[in-house]
Design an enzyme around this catalytic site. Structure first.
Site, PDB file in Angstrom:
ATOM      1  N   HIS A 165       0.784  -1.313  -0.083  1.00  0.00           N
ATOM      2  CA  HIS A 165      -0.004   0.120   0.081  1.00  0.00           C
ATOM      3  C   HIS A 165       0.935   1.053   0.080  1.00  0.00           C
ATOM      4  O   HIS A 165       1.325   1.927   1.211  1.00  0.00           O
ATOM      5  CB  HIS A 165      -0.922  -0.084   1.335  1.00  0.00           C
ATOM      6  CG  HIS A 165      -1.908   0.993   0.995  1.00  0.00           C
ATOM      7  ND1 HIS A 165      -3.365   0.641   1.476  1.00  0.00           N
ATOM      8  CD2 HIS A 165      -1.991   2.177   0.698  1.00  0.00           C
ATOM      9  CE1 HIS A 165      -4.126   1.748   1.327  1.00  0.00           C
ATOM     10  NE2 HIS A 165      -3.424   2.732   0.638  1.00  0.00           N
ATOM     11  N   HIS A 182       1.703   5.035  -2.167  1.00  0.00           N
ATOM     12  CA  HIS A 182       1.218   6.164  -3.119  1.00  0.00           C
ATOM     13  C   HIS A 182       2.547   6.861  -3.819  1.00  0.00           C
ATOM     14  O   HIS A 182       3.321   7.537  -3.008  1.00  0.00           O
ATOM     15  CB  HIS A 182       0.406   7.490  -2.260  1.00  0.00           C
ATOM     16  CG  HIS A 182      -0.767   6.703  -1.759  1.00  0.00           C
ATOM     17  ND1 HIS A 182      -1.876   6.782  -2.604  1.00  0.00           N
ATOM     18  CD2 HIS A 182      -1.273   6.445  -0.640  1.00  0.00           C
ATOM     19  CE1 HIS A 182      -3.064   6.266  -1.840  1.00  0.00           C
ATOM     20  NE2 HIS A 182      -2.492   5.855  -0.682  1.00  0.00           N
ATOM     21  N   ARG A 187       2.475   8.395  -6.332  1.00  0.00           N
ATOM     22  CA  ARG A 187       2.181  10.074  -6.704  1.00  0.00           C
ATOM     23  C   ARG A 187       2.561  10.395  -8.170  1.00  0.00           C
ATOM     24  O   ARG A 187       2.069  11.343  -8.696  1.00  0.00           O
ATOM     25  CB  ARG A 187       2.911  10.994  -5.812  1.00  0.00           C
ATOM     26  CG  ARG A 187       2.520  10.926  -4.457  1.00  0.00           C
ATOM     27  CD  ARG A 187       1.212  11.251  -4.111  1.00  0.00           C
ATOM     28  NE  ARG A 187       1.036  11.196  -2.502  1.00  0.00           N
ATOM     29  CZ  ARG A 187      -0.199  11.045  -2.173  1.00  0.00           C
ATOM     30  NH1 ARG A 187      -1.229  10.523  -2.707  1.00  0.00           N
ATOM     31  NH2 ARG A 187      -0.410  11.008  -0.654  1.00  0.00           N
ATOM     32  N   ASN A 213      -4.552   6.358  -7.283  1.00  0.00           N
ATOM     33  CA  ASN A 213      -5.001   7.717  -7.215  1.00  0.00           C
ATOM     34  C   ASN A 213      -4.190   8.822  -7.835  1.00  0.00           C
ATOM     35  O   ASN A 213      -3.612   9.896  -7.027  1.00  0.00           O
ATOM     36  CB  ASN A 213      -5.530   8.197  -5.801  1.00  0.00           C
ATOM     37  CG  ASN A 213      -4.549   8.069  -4.907  1.00  0.00           C
ATOM     38  OD1 ASN A 213      -3.475   7.332  -5.107  1.00  0.00           O
ATOM     39  ND2 ASN A 213      -4.745   8.702  -3.414  1.00  0.00           N
ATOM     40  N   ASP A 251      -8.743   3.310  -3.735  1.00  0.00           N
ATOM     41  CA  ASP A 251      -8.021   3.781  -2.799  1.00  0.00           C
ATOM     42  C   ASP A 251      -7.774   5.382  -2.618  1.00  0.00           C
ATOM     43  O   ASP A 251      -7.520   6.269  -3.701  1.00  0.00           O
ATOM     44  CB  ASP A 251      -6.676   3.323  -2.097  1.00  0.00           C
ATOM     45  CG  ASP A 251      -6.226   3.605  -0.752  1.00  0.00           C
ATOM     46  OD1 ASP A 251      -7.101   3.350   0.065  1.00  0.00           O
ATOM     47  OD2 ASP A 251      -5.167   4.416  -0.917  1.00  0.00           O
ATOM     48  N   HIS A 298     -10.759   0.843   0.451  1.00  0.00           N
ATOM     49  CA  HIS A 298     -10.678   1.999   1.345  1.00  0.00           C
ATOM     50  C   HIS A 298     -12.070   2.045   2.162  1.00  0.00           C
ATOM     51  O   HIS A 298     -12.834   2.823   1.495  1.00  0.00           O
ATOM     52  CB  HIS A 298     -10.067   3.054   0.624  1.00  0.00           C
ATOM     53  CG  HIS A 298     -10.079   4.336   1.541  1.00  0.00           C
ATOM     54  ND1 HIS A 298      -9.117   5.390   1.892  1.00  0.00           N
ATOM     55  CD2 HIS A 298     -11.211   5.218   1.904  1.00  0.00           C
ATOM     56  CE1 HIS A 298      -9.633   6.286   2.493  1.00  0.00           C
ATOM     57  NE2 HIS A 298     -10.799   6.373   2.580  1.00  0.00           N
ATOM     58  N   HIS A 338      -5.628  -0.499   5.356  1.00  0.00           N
ATOM     59  CA  HIS A 338      -5.422   0.387   6.690  1.00  0.00           C
ATOM     60  C   HIS A 338      -6.459   0.325   7.695  1.00  0.00           C
ATOM     61  O   HIS A 338      -7.329   1.295   7.889  1.00  0.00           O
ATOM     62  CB  HIS A 338      -5.385   1.707   6.049  1.00  0.00           C
ATOM     63  CG  HIS A 338      -5.877   2.294   5.307  1.00  0.00           C
ATOM     64  ND1 HIS A 338      -7.445   2.331   5.073  1.00  0.00           N
ATOM     65  CD2 HIS A 338      -5.652   2.889   4.025  1.00  0.00           C
ATOM     66  CE1 HIS A 338      -7.883   2.915   4.109  1.00  0.00           C
ATOM     67  NE2 HIS A 338      -6.775   3.374   3.424  1.00  0.00           N
ATOM     68  N   ASP A 356       0.713   2.532   3.882  1.00  0.00           N
ATOM     69  CA  ASP A 356      -0.131   3.667   3.294  1.00  0.00           C
ATOM     70  C   ASP A 356       0.740   4.882   2.993  1.00  0.00           C
ATOM     71  O   ASP A 356       0.359   6.046   3.613  1.00  0.00           O
ATOM     72  CB  ASP A 356      -1.478   4.053   4.149  1.00  0.00           C
ATOM     73  CG  ASP A 356      -2.367   4.824   3.419  1.00  0.00           C
ATOM     74  OD1 ASP A 356      -2.260   5.089   2.219  1.00  0.00           O
ATOM     75  OD2 ASP A 356      -3.298   5.427   4.277  1.00  0.00           O
ATOM     76  N   PHE A 361      -4.689  14.509   4.221  1.00  0.00           N
ATOM     77  CA  PHE A 361      -4.700  13.246   5.046  1.00  0.00           C
ATOM     78  C   PHE A 361      -3.251  12.722   4.464  1.00  0.00           C
ATOM     79  O   PHE A 361      -2.915  12.490   3.260  1.00  0.00           O
ATOM     80  CB  PHE A 361      -5.985  12.187   4.700  1.00  0.00           C
ATOM     81  CG  PHE A 361      -7.035  12.778   5.326  1.00  0.00           C
ATOM     82  CD1 PHE A 361      -7.405  12.988   6.534  1.00  0.00           C
ATOM     83  CD2 PHE A 361      -8.288  13.281   4.473  1.00  0.00           C
ATOM     84  CE1 PHE A 361      -8.579  13.156   7.076  1.00  0.00           C
ATOM     85  CE2 PHE A 361      -9.272  13.746   4.945  1.00  0.00           C
ATOM     86  CZ  PHE A 361      -9.416  13.585   6.154  1.00  0.00           C
TER      87      PHE A 361
HETATM   88 ZN   LIG Z   1      -6.881   4.501   1.947  1.00  0.00          ZN
END
Ligand SMILES: [Zn+2]
Length: 425
Positions: free
Chosen positions: A60, A62, A64, A94, A154, A181, A234, A307, A325
């Site tokens: 998990h 990110h 980016r 995402n 997510d 999520h 998570h 995460d 977040f």
């Molecule tokens: Zn999430």
């Protein structure tokens, strides 16, 4: 490149091995395993007191890129992963554009192959819905063919039960997992931290534990109905851990992960108004932390994942309610796990290796890592007793948004080997 790893403690849950051994590696392949090996041409690395384990994966992360390269790029993200002891990461969809089209999967794969010569395997996770809007399914078969290892929206939940039903059915056709999520939007609208005493004290709008639990309860029913595989991202509440425990006791095909921050910190940390204590789901209470640790110990929660959510300094340097977040996690995960869970007797070192390597690879249908002669070396090496203090300025991630700066930890990754490349800390 020839390496002789001397006297490391090999912990390999797949073969059941736990003993001090030498491992010889030539051009990325394990050429010998045994006691008192010698290889005159090899560079000798003394690993007495250190652990050698199958390569860790963070399922998990990110990264980016594409779209938010001011927070992280594939290159800085995999460098952060390598420094954190991970030979593989799964990257969340995402991005901008999101991973809802096979061209984005191929873009990420191409970038990852050149970053540090492909040292870290990067496995894209495809979006469940087009543009992650929750309305129409993404082309999951094409994404799967291109190499998406699982599916999630997510950052946002798959909120519509009908969409979740179809996603579970569709993903099951290629044996892949839907990662949720879990967040009920109306129940959590406007929330910036856990709903409860501390939120009331601080005057910050809260997100109740039920805002996570009602979604997981529904999804468990849908997973049973469809026969799909469902994975909760998570997990932050005692209630979700209990839902998962009951479903697994009934033999249902559901799994879950917990982050180091959710098994370490509580909402008390938000009293500083420090925006690096703001994440989604939020930090909960001491009894939630206790329940998450129990669920890790008894096997209800099989995976630790970070995460890793990089944000630039400026983005977090605003009032608590307006801050985005998320926190970075790759470079503190192993230290926090050893300090909070292994040193305290919650997990054995073998269980830690399972939760960072064996279990996530099984859930994602990735081939198990074999530490044997003739196999490619995919290894994470850890100094389990090294004491250190977290200094975010030394992070290899482009972002430094962590609540753990200044924290004393025990245990640090020492290096990784993967795809013929070596990285030492
Ligand atoms: Zn999430």
């Amino acid at each position: 490149m020839q390496l002789l790893l001397k006297n490391g403690r090999l912990i390999d849950p797949v073969s059941g091995r736990d003993e001090e051994l030498d491992i010889q590696v030539a051009d990325g392949t394990i050429t010998a395993i045994g006691k008192n090996l010698s290889a005159p041409a090899a560079q000798v690395i003394e690993l007495r007191g250190k652990i050698v384990a199958p390569g860790f994966i963070d399922m998990h992360v990110h990264l980016r890129e594409p779209g938010f390269e001011h927070k992280e790029t594939i290159l800085t993200g995999v460098t952060s992963a390598a420094a954190g002891g991970f030979t593989a990461v799964c990257c969340m969809p995402n991005t901008n554009p999101p991973i809802d089209d096979e061209s984005v999967v191929r873009f990420i794969q191409a970038k990852a192959r050149t970053a540090l010569n492909g040292l870290v395997d990067v496995y894209p996770v495809g979006a469940v819905t087009k543009e992650r809007k929750g309305e129409h399914l993404a082309p999951m078969a094409e994404l799967s063919d291109a190499g998406a290892v699982a599916f999630t929206d997510d950052g946002d939940p798959v909120h519509d039960a009908e969409i979740m039903r179809r996603a579970l059915e569709y993903a099951a056709m290629f044996g892949k997992t839907i990662i949720q999520h879990a967040q009920d939007i109306p129940l959590t609208r406007g929330g910036a931290m856990n709903e409860g005493y501390v939120a009331t004290l601080l005057g910050i709008p809260g997100m109740p534990p039920a805002g996570e639990e009602v979604v997981v309860a529904r999804d468990i029913l849908l997973a049973r109905f469809t026969g799909g595989h469902y994975h909760v991202a998570h997990i932050s509440t005692a209630g979700v851990a209990e839902l998962l425990r009951q479903a697994r006791a009934r033999g249902e095909d559901v799994s879950g992960e917990v982050t180091p921050h959710h098994f370490t910190l509580t909402d008390e940390a938000v009293k500083t108004y420090y925006t690096n204590t703001k994440m989604n789901p939020p930090l909960r209470t001491a009894s939630d932390v206790e329940a998450l640790r129990r669920a890790l110990k008894d096997g209800t929660i099989e995976v630790i994942a970070t995460d890793h959510a990089p944000h630039s300094f400026d983005e977090k340097q605003v009032e608590f309610q307006f801050a985005p977040f998320g926190i970075v996690g790759l470079e503190t995960a192993i230290g926090l796990t050893i300090t909070e869970l292994v040193s305290t007797g919650v997990l054995s070192l073998k269980q830690m290796v399972e939760k960072f390597s064996t279990n996530p690879r099984r859930i994602l249908l990735l081939p198990p890592i074999k530490i044997a002669e003739g196999e490619r070396a995919n290894l994470t090496m850890i100094d389990p007793s090294l004491q250190w203090v977290v200094d975010p300025s030394t992070f290899r991630s482009k972002s430094k948004n962590t609540p753990f700066g200044g924290r004393k930890l025990t245990g640090k990754p020492f290096g990784i080997i993967n795809n013929g490349e070596v990285f030492w800390n």
